[in-house]
Design a protein around this motif. Structure first.
Motif, mmCIF file in Angstrom:
data_model
loop_
_atom_site.group_PDB
_atom_site.id
_atom_site.type_symbol
_atom_site.label_atom_id
_atom_site.label_comp_id
_atom_site.label_asym_id
_atom_site.label_seq_id
_atom_site.Cartn_x
_atom_site.Cartn_y
_atom_site.Cartn_z
ATOM 1 N N TYR A 13 0.829 -1.204 0.000
ATOM 2 C CA TYR A 13 0.000 0.000 0.000
ATOM 3 C C TYR A 13 0.867 1.260 0.000
ATOM 4 C CZ TYR A 13 -3.593 3.346 1.484
ATOM 5 O OH TYR A 13 -4.443 4.418 1.549
ATOM 6 N N GLU A 41 -6.071 0.179 -6.585
ATOM 7 C CA GLU A 41 -6.832 -0.660 -5.669
ATOM 8 C C GLU A 41 -8.086 -1.232 -6.322
ATOM 9 O OE1 GLU A 41 -6.561 1.208 -1.386
ATOM 10 O OE2 GLU A 41 -6.332 2.801 -2.874
ATOM 11 N N LYS A 43 -3.522 -6.030 -2.353
ATOM 12 C CA LYS A 43 -4.657 -5.115 -2.390
ATOM 13 C C LYS A 43 -4.472 -4.029 -3.436
ATOM 14 C CE LYS A 43 -5.745 -5.840 2.495
ATOM 15 N NZ LYS A 43 -6.902 -6.697 2.188
ATOM 16 N N VAL A 44 -3.357 -4.056 -4.168
ATOM 17 C CA VAL A 44 -3.077 -3.029 -5.169
ATOM 18 C C VAL A 44 -2.614 -3.679 -6.466
ATOM 19 C CG1 VAL A 44 -2.433 -1.351 -3.392
ATOM 20 C CG2 VAL A 44 -0.660 -2.741 -4.473
#
Length: 316
Positions: A176, A226, A241-242
């Protein structure tokens, strides 16, 4: 966050392998999304999992570090003009948790610069491990990182290394933070993750904040991606998550950064701050939120000061 009872090298390796097998078995794609799609995603996940090396703390090779360190440090000194400050703040012995911000996509130059400087300052015999995402360890050309002590990020690996008296470098911001947009380059962003504090309390080791600037100038980072990661189910597949989007050499438009990129020669500056002994400073039963706010404030203030020294992006 429980620590393993054994600090034996073989025990740590087996614990890490169990962790990797458990990670590979987590959260299969939703069969309701379609049998064919689910099967394809499952096959992809299995292939990638097979490419991820089993983590073993014993893979760190002091002889290899000793032989390769001079040329790699010279390269980083010339290319990134590496400037590492405050290494005298790191305890010379015993377990210590180095908590850093990091930048530059999957190929994080601030990590490389700090690792080389640490090994030069303390000597190759000082046990030092860096925690990284499994996929980073599986990228082509990065197998040498394991010889420098890089292992898959897991509570088990970190606990085992700290119990053995090693210095452990952790990046709570994870993917992140490292893929944040370039206009947020001077921002420490852990995304509210506080597991590192519980780890330090469980192992009763000091935290040494490590603050770096310059890595997010090695490419033009446009988006964490994202929404793209959710569309492709990357969180379920790979704990990602990315799906970052950047402009980087040699690809131009670089989606995912899975093959890495050629970083621009930005000046990298890293500073290690004074150790924080949590129970001495925050009492016998410390408040995790209070510690988190304190660490974030210290690191952000330091990053602001380092950023103020820079004249221009890349040039430093």
């Amino acid at each position: 966050m429980s620590a393993p009872t054994s600090t034996n090298g073989h025990g740590s390796a087996e614990a890490a392998r169990r962790t990797l097998r458990a990670s590979a078995a987590e959260e299969e794609p939703d069969e309701g999304s379609g049998g064919v799609i689910g099967s394809v995603l499952g096959a992809v996940k299995g292939f990638v999992a097979s490419r991820i090396p089993a983590a073993d703390l014993d893979e760190r090779d002091p002889d290899y570090i000793r032989e390769s360190l001079p040329r790699l440090w010279l390269l980083c000194s010339l290319y990134f003009r590496g400037d590492v400050r405050g290494l005298g703040n790191v305890p010379e012995e015993g377990g210590v948790l180095l908590v850093g911000n990091h930048s530059g996509g999957n190929l994080t130059p601030d990590t490389i610069v700090f690792t080389l400087a640490f090994s030069t300052y303390f000597g190759v015999e000082r046990a030092f491990h860096q925690l990284a995402h499994n996929l980073v360890l599986s990228l082509p050309g990065l197998s040498y990182l394991r010889k420098y002590g890089t292992v898959a990020a897991s509570p088990e690996n970190a606990s085992t290394a700290l119990e053995a008296g090693a210095a452990v470098l952790v990046y709570p911001g994870g993917d992140y933070e490292v893929h944040r947009p370039s206009w947020h380059r001077n921002r420490v962003d852990f995304g509210g993750r506080k597991g590192f504090i519980r780890l330090a309390l469980d192992q009763d080791v000091p935290i040494v904040p490590v603050v770096a600037v310059g890595g997010q100038e090695t490419a033009l980072f446009l988006s964490r991606g994202e929404s793209l990661a959710q569309v492709f189910g990357l969180d379920r597949l790979f704990r990602l998550k990315v799906l970052p989007v950047s402009l980087a050499l040699p690809w131009g438009l670089n989606v995912g950064d899975m093959l890495g990129h050629i970083p621009l020669p930005a000046k990298i500056t890293v500073e290690a701050l004074a150790p924080i002994h949590l129970r001495e400073e925050f009492g016998p039963d410390p408040d995790v939120d209070e510690i988190y706010d304190h660490v974030m404030r210290l690191m952000q203030d330091t990053l602001d000061a380092l950023a103020a020294e820079r004249r221009l992006p890349v040039i430093g």
